[in-house]
Design an enzyme around this catalytic site. Structure first.
Site, mmCIF file in Angstrom:
data_model
loop_
_atom_site.group_PDB
_atom_site.id
_atom_site.type_symbol
_atom_site.label_atom_id
_atom_site.label_comp_id
_atom_site.label_asym_id
_atom_site.label_seq_id
_atom_site.Cartn_x
_atom_site.Cartn_y
_atom_site.Cartn_z
ATOM 1 C CB SER B 121 -1.612 -0.440 1.237
ATOM 2 O OG SER B 121 -0.382 -0.436 2.389
ATOM 3 C CB SER B 122 3.782 2.279 1.485
ATOM 4 O OG SER B 122 3.701 1.737 3.137
ATOM 5 N N GLY B 124 1.503 2.222 -3.605
ATOM 6 C CA GLY B 124 0.770 1.707 -4.089
ATOM 7 C C GLY B 124 -0.047 3.212 -3.805
ATOM 8 N NE ARG B 125 -2.998 3.763 1.317
ATOM 9 C CZ ARG B 125 -2.570 3.474 2.286
ATOM 10 N NH1 ARG B 125 -2.322 3.203 3.318
ATOM 11 N NH2 ARG B 125 -3.966 1.787 2.670
ATOM 12 C CB THR B 145 8.829 -10.862 -14.492
ATOM 13 O OG1 THR B 145 10.646 -11.450 -15.470
ATOM 14 C CG2 THR B 145 8.559 -9.116 -15.782
ATOM 15 C CG LEU B 146 8.426 -7.180 -9.188
ATOM 16 C CD1 LEU B 146 9.063 -6.563 -8.298
ATOM 17 C CD2 LEU B 146 7.173 -8.364 -8.562
ATOM 18 C CD GLU B 147 3.844 -7.795 -15.845
ATOM 19 O OE1 GLU B 147 3.589 -7.639 -14.732
ATOM 20 O OE2 GLU B 147 3.973 -8.530 -15.701
ATOM 21 C CD GLN B 166 0.174 -6.552 0.261
ATOM 22 O OE1 GLN B 166 0.894 -7.558 0.924
ATOM 23 N NE2 GLN B 166 -0.275 -6.110 -0.211
#
Lengths: 211, 211, 211
Positions: B121-122, B124-125, B145-147, B166
């Site tokens: 969330s941190s 995302g905000r 893999t992270l987009e 997460q």
């Protein structure tokens, strides 16, 4: 988990997500994702879903704003542009652009299965986001509307029939009966949220001020 | 729920999402998320995952479009730019820009656990979206893999080892055997969807027209 | 699933997602989503959640970058702009803009339920993405911060009290006790990730270099 009964295996509770075996079994019985063009579409926990031929894009020159309570069918029709891309042709989704598509597959979930719609990783890595609203309720029927956004920096060529997404299927507590549906969508739909009874409640509580 | 048997507690069915206790137990047994730098990474239902040092960004000047069926390894290599950010240094993700990253952690899911990758969330905000394709199948192994997309309006500084995401872990119905994997990725990968047998099927059904 | 016991019904395992009946039962007991203005907000597997009156947007002119380890309360306060939109008025979210909102509903999850925050399809189809960080842990309490991004191409009018999102609720393995919370948020919060102990660990491993 029933305490005591499974105390020796605290880490073996029941399944939330359906295996390939279970999916194949349910596809024979009461789960519809059709047509399945290839066996490999059915995986562990998910079924690949592909693009249909119908798209809806916004006519920006027709609308300054989307204000749900003041929309009506005519306004929605004037601001939506329907696009049909025949099989074998393409839709080019430019960076930072947004279009509504629709699954080629007709989907009918039984009363005890729900789903999440997700991008397939190959497309996600090119920057394609395929859904911003992803929960499919138990008992839902129709072709899923896909919200397609190119978050990447290079145009993406979309082909009807290509498997852009996946439907992850989870066990849900069984509904007592099939929910009623106003429509069973078979093309992308821009829902008429203006009919939501909540607007009347909000308007009654707080008289509308000028935008 | 078996009717009658649990009628006194209609709201106590089995667990879908794994508790911290269960996660810690499984991490000792057959679930791998490694290395865990801090105990606080393991929470209720989820394990925090952090950024590795390798990134892939697009060379926009090399490609007019991403058209999966016509891609091949050479084209993919020419259009991808690999970037290594040493520990202690940073990657600056500007507003509306997109880059592929990779988890620092190596992950191996047992045959009865699947996962969803989500932003923390941190982050995302601040506008950071960390994944557009988020389902991890049971039995999956590798570095995820992270987009990474900055949806916000201010540049975000990315630090290798920082816990940007997460992995929410759910029980899945157990696979009969470990699925085969062509590769076990340890760096961000731009998948070769061009090898998907579906393209041949589509091409056979509908001869390709000009773009 | 216990082998043998349910062998005749291999496809009837326990429920992962809560039905409307279960949700209504739990709402009487230990699940709080309040106030519920209308019965139709509670559906199968999900509860609709609506926009509150408080928003936070970034003062771009105050910050060149978001670098979590170097943030502190003063910096965060100087770069955040709090906006209150009274009931009956609107917040206009322009294409490609991002704002933090907050649910009108106060939410308290019991120790054995977790949730995912998703857009409602009507809003998603207009291009509104309501969350980039969507997992809500068991035992969580407060008003949910919503990350609102207009991915579409036309401004969207946001009304306080309108049901922009949904909270999908899943069974989780029960926590032994209520987790401690530093704060119980009732307005949108820009979390102070700078307090994350992980930064110290990273700094100790790799002395910080210049950005």
């Amino acid at each position: 988990m029933i305490p005591g009964q499974e105390s020796a295996k605290p880490h073996l509770p029941a399944e939330a997500v359906l295996s390939k075996e279970m999916l194949l079994q349910r596809l024979k019985e009461d789960l519809i994702v059709s047509p399945i063009l290839e066996k490999s579409q059915v995986g562990d926990g998910s079924v690949d879903i592909s693009l249909g031929t119908r798209f809806i894009r916004s006519r920006r020159s027709k609308m300054t704003q989307i204000d749900f309570p003041s929309l009506n069918k005519e306004k929605i029709r004037s601001f939506q542009e329907s696009v049909v891309v025949p099989f074998g042709e393409q839709y080019i989704l430019h960076p930072r652009s947004f279009v509504l598509g629709c699954t080629f597959e007709f989907i009918a979930l039984p009363l005890d299965i729900c789903g999440f719609v997700l991008s397939r990783s190959s497309y996600g890595r090119a920057g394609l986001l395929i859904a911003t609203a992803t929960f499919v309720h138990p008992g839902w029927r129709g072709c899923l509307t896909l919200e397609l956004e190119n978050l990447g920096e290079i145009p993406i060529i979309l082909h009807p029939l290509s498997a852009v997404g996946q439907l992850v299927l989870l066990n849900a507590s069984k509904l007592p009966k099939q929910p009623e549906a106003k429509i069973i969508p078979v093309s992308p739909t821009f829902t008429t949220l203006n009919e939501d009874p909540r607007w009347k409640k909000i308007a009654a509580l707080y008289p509308k001020t000028e935008t």
